[in-house]
Design an enzyme around this catalytic site. Structure first.
Site, PDB file in Angstrom:
ATOM      1  N   ASP A   1      56.953  31.899  58.891  1.00 54.35           N
ATOM      2  CA  ASP A   1      57.324  33.021  59.742  1.00 54.35           C
ATOM      3  C   ASP A   1      57.899  34.137  58.854  1.00 54.35           C
ATOM      4  O   ASP A   1      58.330  33.879  57.724  1.00 54.35           O
ATOM      5  CB  ASP A   1      58.371  32.538  60.750  1.00 54.35           C
ATOM      6  CG  ASP A   1      58.884  33.662  61.601  1.00 54.35           C
ATOM      7  OD1 ASP A   1      58.064  34.345  62.235  1.00 54.35           O
ATOM      8  OD2 ASP A   1      60.116  33.875  61.631  1.00 54.35           O
TER       9      ASP A   1
ATOM     10  N   ASP B   1      59.904  37.459  60.210  1.00 51.42           N
ATOM     11  CA  ASP B   1      61.164  38.065  60.659  1.00 51.42           C
ATOM     12  C   ASP B   1      62.231  36.988  60.873  1.00 51.42           C
ATOM     13  O   ASP B   1      62.028  36.068  61.656  1.00 51.42           O
ATOM     14  CB  ASP B   1      60.886  38.803  61.980  1.00 51.42           C
ATOM     15  CG  ASP B   1      61.831  39.962  62.188  1.00 51.42           C
ATOM     16  OD1 ASP B   1      62.837  40.052  61.462  1.00 51.42           O
ATOM     17  OD2 ASP B   1      61.560  40.776  63.089  1.00 51.42           O
TER      18      ASP B   1
ATOM     19  N   THR C   1      52.835  35.484  61.726  1.00 49.78           N
ATOM     20  CA  THR C   1      53.792  36.257  62.519  1.00 49.78           C
ATOM     21  C   THR C   1      53.281  36.560  63.925  1.00 49.78           C
ATOM     22  O   THR C   1      52.106  36.866  64.109  1.00 49.78           O
ATOM     23  CB  THR C   1      54.161  37.579  61.800  1.00 49.78           C
ATOM     24  OG1 THR C   1      55.030  38.336  62.650  1.00 49.78           O
ATOM     25  CG2 THR C   1      52.955  38.421  61.457  1.00 49.78           C
ATOM     26  N   ASN C   2      54.193  36.460  64.878  1.00 45.62           N
ATOM     27  CA  ASN C   2      53.874  36.832  66.261  1.00 45.62           C
ATOM     28  C   ASN C   2      53.879  38.339  66.459  1.00 45.62           C
ATOM     29  O   ASN C   2      53.421  38.827  67.488  1.00 45.62           O
ATOM     30  CB  ASN C   2      54.903  36.217  67.225  1.00 45.62           C
ATOM     31  CG  ASN C   2      54.435  34.884  67.773  1.00 45.62           C
ATOM     32  OD1 ASN C   2      53.371  34.399  67.421  1.00 45.62           O
ATOM     33  ND2 ASN C   2      55.242  34.306  68.651  1.00 45.62           N
TER      34      ASN C   2
ATOM     35  N   LYS D   1      52.414  32.037  68.568  1.00 48.02           N
ATOM     36  CA  LYS D   1      53.326  30.887  68.566  1.00 48.02           C
ATOM     37  C   LYS D   1      54.153  30.893  69.845  1.00 48.02           C
ATOM     38  O   LYS D   1      54.615  31.949  70.227  1.00 48.02           O
ATOM     39  CB  LYS D   1      54.274  30.981  67.355  1.00 48.02           C
ATOM     40  CG  LYS D   1      53.581  30.878  66.018  1.00 48.02           C
ATOM     41  CD  LYS D   1      54.585  31.006  64.860  1.00 48.02           C
ATOM     42  CE  LYS D   1      54.964  32.436  64.552  1.00 48.02           C
ATOM     43  NZ  LYS D   1      55.812  32.608  63.349  1.00 48.02           N
TER      44      LYS D   1
ATOM     45  N   ASP E   1      62.565  30.704  62.062  1.00 51.12           N
ATOM     46  CA  ASP E   1      63.960  30.819  62.502  1.00 51.12           C
ATOM     47  C   ASP E   1      64.112  30.673  64.020  1.00 51.12           C
ATOM     48  O   ASP E   1      65.211  30.775  64.524  1.00 51.12           O
ATOM     49  CB  ASP E   1      64.532  32.178  62.080  1.00 51.12           C
ATOM     50  CG  ASP E   1      63.833  33.325  62.792  1.00 51.12           C
ATOM     51  OD1 ASP E   1      62.590  33.341  62.804  1.00 51.12           O
ATOM     52  OD2 ASP E   1      64.524  34.189  63.356  1.00 51.12           O
ATOM     53  N   ASN E   2      62.983  30.455  64.736  1.00 50.48           N
ATOM     54  CA  ASN E   2      63.043  30.481  66.195  1.00 50.48           C
ATOM     55  C   ASN E   2      62.541  29.153  66.777  1.00 50.48           C
ATOM     56  O   ASN E   2      61.386  28.773  66.578  1.00 50.48           O
ATOM     57  CB  ASN E   2      62.186  31.659  66.694  1.00 50.48           C
ATOM     58  CG  ASN E   2      62.336  31.898  68.184  1.00 50.48           C
ATOM     59  OD1 ASN E   2      62.382  30.961  68.982  1.00 50.48           O
ATOM     60  ND2 ASN E   2      62.402  33.167  68.566  1.00 50.48           N
ATOM     61  N   LEU E   3      63.432  28.476  67.484  1.00 56.54           N
ATOM     62  CA  LEU E   3      63.074  27.185  68.083  1.00 56.54           C
ATOM     63  C   LEU E   3      61.933  27.315  69.085  1.00 56.54           C
ATOM     64  O   LEU E   3      61.056  26.462  69.164  1.00 56.54           O
ATOM     65  CB  LEU E   3      64.296  26.600  68.809  1.00 56.54           C
ATOM     66  CG  LEU E   3      65.428  26.096  67.918  1.00 56.54           C
ATOM     67  CD1 LEU E   3      66.728  26.035  68.715  1.00 56.54           C
ATOM     68  CD2 LEU E   3      65.094  24.731  67.341  1.00 56.54           C
TER      69      LEU E   3
ATOM     70  N   THR F   1      59.499  29.597  69.380  1.00 53.91           N
ATOM     71  CA  THR F   1      58.168  29.962  68.882  1.00 53.91           C
ATOM     72  C   THR F   1      57.763  29.073  67.693  1.00 53.91           C
ATOM     73  O   THR F   1      56.840  28.269  67.807  1.00 53.91           O
ATOM     74  CB  THR F   1      58.121  31.453  68.483  1.00 53.91           C
ATOM     75  OG1 THR F   1      59.207  31.736  67.595  1.00 53.91           O
ATOM     76  CG2 THR F   1      58.211  32.332  69.701  1.00 53.91           C
TER      77      THR F   1
END
Ligand SMILES: [Mg+2]
Length: 260
Positions: free
Chosen positions: A10, A12, A43-44, A181, A206-208, A210
């Protein structure tokens, strides 16, 4: 510890925050290069093109090229090409999405499109919402590049594409097909690009909701880095657990060097 043949990283909150590289990111990427372990930035964010993302990374002193970047816009265009190549599309979104759709031969129109595609659009209006909802009510398929409800910015959390797709979805009384994601679609395409098997690839983010759920939904192990969106406390309460948690990529690099 298991060693991995490939990494889906990822951006960001994982590699950078705003215009700054996050502590340890550069060294970690050098380590992967030295070890000849392939990686892809996944990346989303649908707003930037892979060229723009690579330039952004280069400005932070990170050696990156556009072919190391895979965005939710790229996955959206790839998915649509497989299903309805060259069809007409009404797009809500920014340059990164527009570029991918046009490059893949889709015709952008407001008049009776076959698809409505929604990505983050910081000039979103009631008029765009009305055009999109009307098209979907007339039978256009609804696609969301990514579901993120909010995005971290210098001003704190701001509305993400999940907020825009919620508006269109409610207005049109239709659920979207989601590409980014945590959905398996983007992960499948990313793995094809990377050339590694799901079971041998680590997804890092860093994001649970996604990154970590993307791993779980597609059979990949996952690493939560605590340099962005989700905290250790969030992880404790989350239904889907990451395989590993690390403070930052410096700590992770030390850990893989020790092999524990
Ligand atoms: Mg992130």
């Amino acid at each position: 510890m298991k060693s991995y043949n490939g990494y889906l990283l990822d951006l960001d909150g994982t590699i950078y925050r705003g215009t700054e590289a996050i502590e340890g990111a550069k060294e970690f990427l050098s380590h992967l290069k030295d070890q000849h372990i392939p990686y892809l930035f996944l990346t989303n964010n649908s707003s930037a093109s892979p060229q723009q993302v690579a330039i952004r990374l280069q400005k932070m002193g990170i050696d990156a090229s556009p072919d190391e970047v895979y965005t939710s816009s790229m996955a959206t265009a790839q998915y649509m090409s497989e299903h309805e190549a060259g069809c007409t599309v009404y797009m809500i979104g920014e340059e990164g999405l527009r570029q991918e759709l046009v490059q893949h031969g889709f015709v952008l129109t407001e008049e009776s499109p076959q698809y409505v595609v929604v990505g983050i659009d910081r000039t979103f209006t009631y008029e765009k919402l009305a055009i999109a909802a009307t098209a979907v009510r007339k039978g256009a398929k609804l696609i969301a590049t990514n579901p993120d409800p909010a995005i971290p910015t210098e001003k704190g959390l701001q509305p993400g594409n999940g907020s825009l797709i919620a508006a269109v979805s409610v207005a049109a009384a239709t659920k979207p097909i989601v590409i980014g994601k945590p959905e398996p679609i983007i992960v499948r395409y990313a793995l094809e690009r990377l050339g590694t098997e799901a079971a041998q690839t680590l997804v890092v983010g860093d994001n649970l909701h996604t990154d970590i759920e993307a791993g779980a939904n597609s059979g990949l192990d996952s690493l939560l880095v605590l340099t962005g969106y989700s905290t250790r406390e969030d992880a404790e309460d989350h239904a889907v657990q990451p395989t590993y948690i690390t403070e930052d990529l410096t700590a992770w690099r030390r850990r893989i060097s020790r092999g524990v």
